[in-house]
Design an enzyme around this catalytic site. Structure first.
Site, PDB file in Angstrom:
ATOM      1  N   SER A 125       0.761  -1.246   0.000  1.00 19.25           N
ATOM      2  CA  SER A 125       0.000   0.000   0.000  1.00 19.25           C
ATOM      3  C   SER A 125       0.795   1.300   0.000  1.00 19.25           C
ATOM      4  O   SER A 125       0.256   2.335  -0.370  1.00 19.25           O
ATOM      5  CB  SER A 125      -0.961   0.015   1.193  1.00 19.25           C
ATOM      6  OG  SER A 125      -0.265  -0.212   2.385  1.00 19.25           O
ATOM      7  N   ALA A 126       2.057   1.303   0.447  1.00 15.85           N
ATOM      8  CA  ALA A 126       2.792   2.575   0.504  1.00 15.85           C
ATOM      9  C   ALA A 126       3.045   3.119  -0.911  1.00 15.85           C
ATOM     10  O   ALA A 126       3.169   2.344  -1.851  1.00 15.85           O
ATOM     11  CB  ALA A 126       4.117   2.381   1.237  1.00 15.85           C
ATOM     12  N   PRO A 127       3.073   4.449  -1.061  1.00 19.54           N
ATOM     13  CA  PRO A 127       3.007   5.467  -0.017  1.00 19.54           C
ATOM     14  C   PRO A 127       1.599   5.832   0.449  1.00 19.54           C
ATOM     15  O   PRO A 127       1.453   6.633   1.357  1.00 19.54           O
ATOM     16  CB  PRO A 127       3.668   6.681  -0.686  1.00 19.54           C
ATOM     17  CG  PRO A 127       3.345   6.517  -2.138  1.00 19.54           C
ATOM     18  CD  PRO A 127       3.378   5.024  -2.397  1.00 19.54           C
ATOM     19  N   GLY A 128       0.568   5.275  -0.177  1.00 23.27           N
ATOM     20  CA  GLY A 128      -0.776   5.492   0.334  1.00 23.27           C
ATOM     21  C   GLY A 128      -1.770   6.087  -0.634  1.00 23.27           C
ATOM     22  O   GLY A 128      -2.915   6.341  -0.272  1.00 23.27           O
ATOM     23  N   SER A 129      -1.370   6.319  -1.890  1.00 28.14           N
ATOM     24  CA  SER A 129      -2.299   6.945  -2.840  1.00 28.14           C
ATOM     25  C   SER A 129      -3.547   6.089  -3.040  1.00 28.14           C
ATOM     26  O   SER A 129      -4.675   6.587  -2.983  1.00 28.14           O
ATOM     27  CB  SER A 129      -1.604   7.197  -4.180  1.00 28.14           C
ATOM     28  OG  SER A 129      -1.112   5.989  -4.735  1.00 28.14           O
ATOM     29  N   GLU A 148       2.191  -2.977   4.209  1.00 27.63           N
ATOM     30  CA  GLU A 148       3.414  -2.551   3.540  1.00 27.63           C
ATOM     31  C   GLU A 148       4.600  -3.315   4.118  1.00 27.63           C
ATOM     32  O   GLU A 148       4.823  -3.305   5.334  1.00 27.63           O
ATOM     33  CB  GLU A 148       3.628  -1.042   3.695  1.00 27.63           C
ATOM     34  CG  GLU A 148       4.902  -0.525   3.070  1.00 27.63           C
ATOM     35  CD  GLU A 148       5.085  -0.939   1.616  1.00 27.63           C
ATOM     36  OE1 GLU A 148       6.191  -1.392   1.262  1.00 27.63           O
ATOM     37  OE2 GLU A 148       4.112  -0.818   0.834  1.00 27.63           O
ATOM     38  N   ASP A 175       5.424  -9.300   4.741  1.00 20.29           N
ATOM     39  CA  ASP A 175       5.490  -9.794   3.371  1.00 20.29           C
ATOM     40  C   ASP A 175       4.070 -10.220   2.992  1.00 20.29           C
ATOM     41  O   ASP A 175       3.429 -10.990   3.714  1.00 20.29           O
ATOM     42  CB  ASP A 175       6.450 -10.985   3.321  1.00 20.29           C
ATOM     43  CG  ASP A 175       6.690 -11.490   1.909  1.00 20.29           C
ATOM     44  OD1 ASP A 175       5.726 -11.525   1.112  1.00 20.29           O
ATOM     45  OD2 ASP A 175       7.828 -11.884   1.608  1.00 20.29           O
ATOM     46  N   CYS A 246       2.754  -1.130 -12.562  1.00 22.50           N
ATOM     47  CA  CYS A 246       3.136   0.019 -13.394  1.00 22.50           C
ATOM     48  C   CYS A 246       4.227  -0.420 -14.364  1.00 22.50           C
ATOM     49  O   CYS A 246       5.196   0.300 -14.590  1.00 22.50           O
ATOM     50  CB  CYS A 246       3.578   1.206 -12.539  1.00 22.50           C
ATOM     51  SG  CYS A 246       4.935   0.851 -11.407  1.00 22.50           S
TER      52      CYS A 246
END
Length: 473
Positions: A125-129, A148, A175, A246
């Protein structure tokens, strides 16, 4: 133009081989060399899209809608606006999140025809967007476990959750491969935005491909297969998950999804995304996935697949080692006292979806839906810290104010621009009016923190880690 962008020959050969024939290689390379358009997402936990549009118009920010996200916009600011976007008052107050447009797509896909989520997991999940986007889509209701693995990224994830006023999240630090065994068939919705080779990020980072190699892609694919299996085990029958990256190669995208079918057969259904937004079919694969090349929508490269779990699966057996959970539920008497004090001092109330838990002198507000999962896994934190107890009552916390307060609260003190700058620099402020006791501090109709009147000044309650200096709004 990023004319010096590094594109390995092996990477270009891979793209040439797998990119659909109607797309041009020249256009792909040209798109990679163009700087990425800046984009933001309005945080609807703090303000509506219309309210934000009004603010943007006042600042002469030009907003162009992102087709696949109702709250997303490409943003253009006047050249005279030299303040960094992250140092604007609107950003620091959590009114918007700086987020690449393509990365808004996975949450949009997860929420489509799925607006009654009770228990969700954001596995990486980081950084949280995406966590904050999903929490906003859930309207801070239900429960969202945000995991995370990277220790260095947990802190920024926590900071963004607090800034955006998210109250339904539990943070874990594992993990992602543990979830299938530790919490089997627990979540009705899962987002796995998998760690990847990042081939789609070259417009943002011209050096992104310097460490790329065909061998590294294969190695990352092994991790992704483990993660998607774990996510599928953690998904309830009838639940949906989104797998996204991505990156652009098939090894980390289509092949990972096909691996799920190889492992679980008829338990897996791919949900086509051709109607997710207007012109989505331009990026549609034969399976119904979205494979976004940068020239299609002038964005980052991205991949999104939506998957339904049709039937139960047998999870891996695990041995859990859990320490004693350090919190206890507040008694009815304790809860009533906390509620009464919060109401009398700040005219605030805890949402119905949250409940009080106590650890030593700390009072926390947990999402009620998290209760069945307590004792099943270790948590970095759950919900938000509401207060610390002391002899005379409760010392309310900044993160609680960011989650609960609105600018129409009767205890609010509205600051001028200069006073707001002083506030963010950690200094006390002296408004030209007076008050008593604790006060919710606002700037331009947005909550920015909690202070306390001491004579004719407001004592600054901003946490030290949020104190800023330099060029602020």
């Amino acid at each position: 133009m990023h004319d010096n962008i590094f594109l390995p020959d092996a990477f270009l050969a891979q793209v040439q081989e797998t990119m659909p024939s109607h797309l041009s290689m020249d256009e792909f390379i040209a798109a990679c060399k163009r700087p990425l358009r800046r984009s933001i997402r309005v945080n609807t936990l703090k303000n509506s899209v219309e309210e934000f549009k009004q603010r943007a118009a006042e600042k002469q920010w030009d907003l162009e809608p992102v087709p696949w996200c109702d709250t997303g916009f490409w943003i253009t600011r006047p050249e005279s606006d030299t303040v960094k976007l992250g140092s604007t008052a609107e950003h620091m107050a959590g009114l918007f999140y700086i987020q690449e447009a393509s990365s808004m797509m996975p949450v949009t896909a997860l929420l489509k025809d799925n607006d009654d989520i009770e228990m969700a997991l954001d596995m990486a999940s980081a950084p949280g967007s995406k966590t904050t986007q999903l929490a906003a889509g859930m309207k801070n209701q239900g429960a969202l476990v945000a995991n995370e693995f990277s220790s260095s990224r947990v802190k920024v994830l926590c900071s963004n959750i607090q800034r955006c006023g998210v109250s339904n999240v539990a943070l874990t630090h594992f993990d992602g491969r543990v979830f299938g065994g530790w919490l089997p068939e627990t979540f009705d919705s899962i987002l796995l935005d998998a760690p990847c080779s990042g081939e789609g990020t070259i417009r943002k980072d011209p050096d992104a491909m310097h460490n790329w190699s065909p061998e590294s892609v294969i190695e990352i694919g092994d991790t992704q297969r483990d993660l998607i299996e774990s996510a599928f085990h953690a998904l309830k029958p009838g639940g949906v998950m989104v797998y996204s990256t991505c990156t652009l190669n098939h090894e980390e995208n289509q092949n990972i999804c096909h691996h799920l079918v190889e492992q679980f057969g008829d338990a897996v259904t791919f949900k086509p995304l051709g109607d997710l937004f207007e012109n989505a079919e331009k990026a549609l694969t034969k399976e119904g996935f979205l494979h976004i090349y940068p020239q299609i929508f002038d964005s980052e490269g991205f991949f999104v697949a939506k998957i339904r779990k049709n039937s139960s699966t047998t999870p891996p057996e695990v041995k859990k080692r859990l320490g004693k959970f350090p919190f206890a539920p507040a008694s009815n008497k304790e809860a009533q006292a906390i509620e009464a004090e919060l109401k009398s001092t700040l005219q605030l109330a805890i949402p119905e979806d949250n409940e009080f838990w106590i650890r030593d002198k700390e009072v926390w507000a947990f999402p009620k839906r998290m209760k069945p999962l307590i004792g099943e896994m270790r948590y970095h934190r759950i919900g938000f810290k509401l207060a610390e107890t002391h002899k005379k009552g409760y010392r309310w916390q900044h993160e609680a104010i960011m989650a609960l307060a609105t600018a129409d609260n009767p205890t609010c003190a509205e600051l001028t621009t200069e006073q707001a700058r002083e506030w963010y620099m950690g200094r006390d402020v002296r408004p030209d009016f007076s008050g008593k006791g604790e006060t919710i501090v606002t700037y331009k109709g947005a909550v920015i923190g909690l202070g306390k009147w001491v004579g004719n000044r407001i004592k600054n309650g901003l946490p030290r880690e949020l104190v800023r200096d330099g060029n602020l709004f």
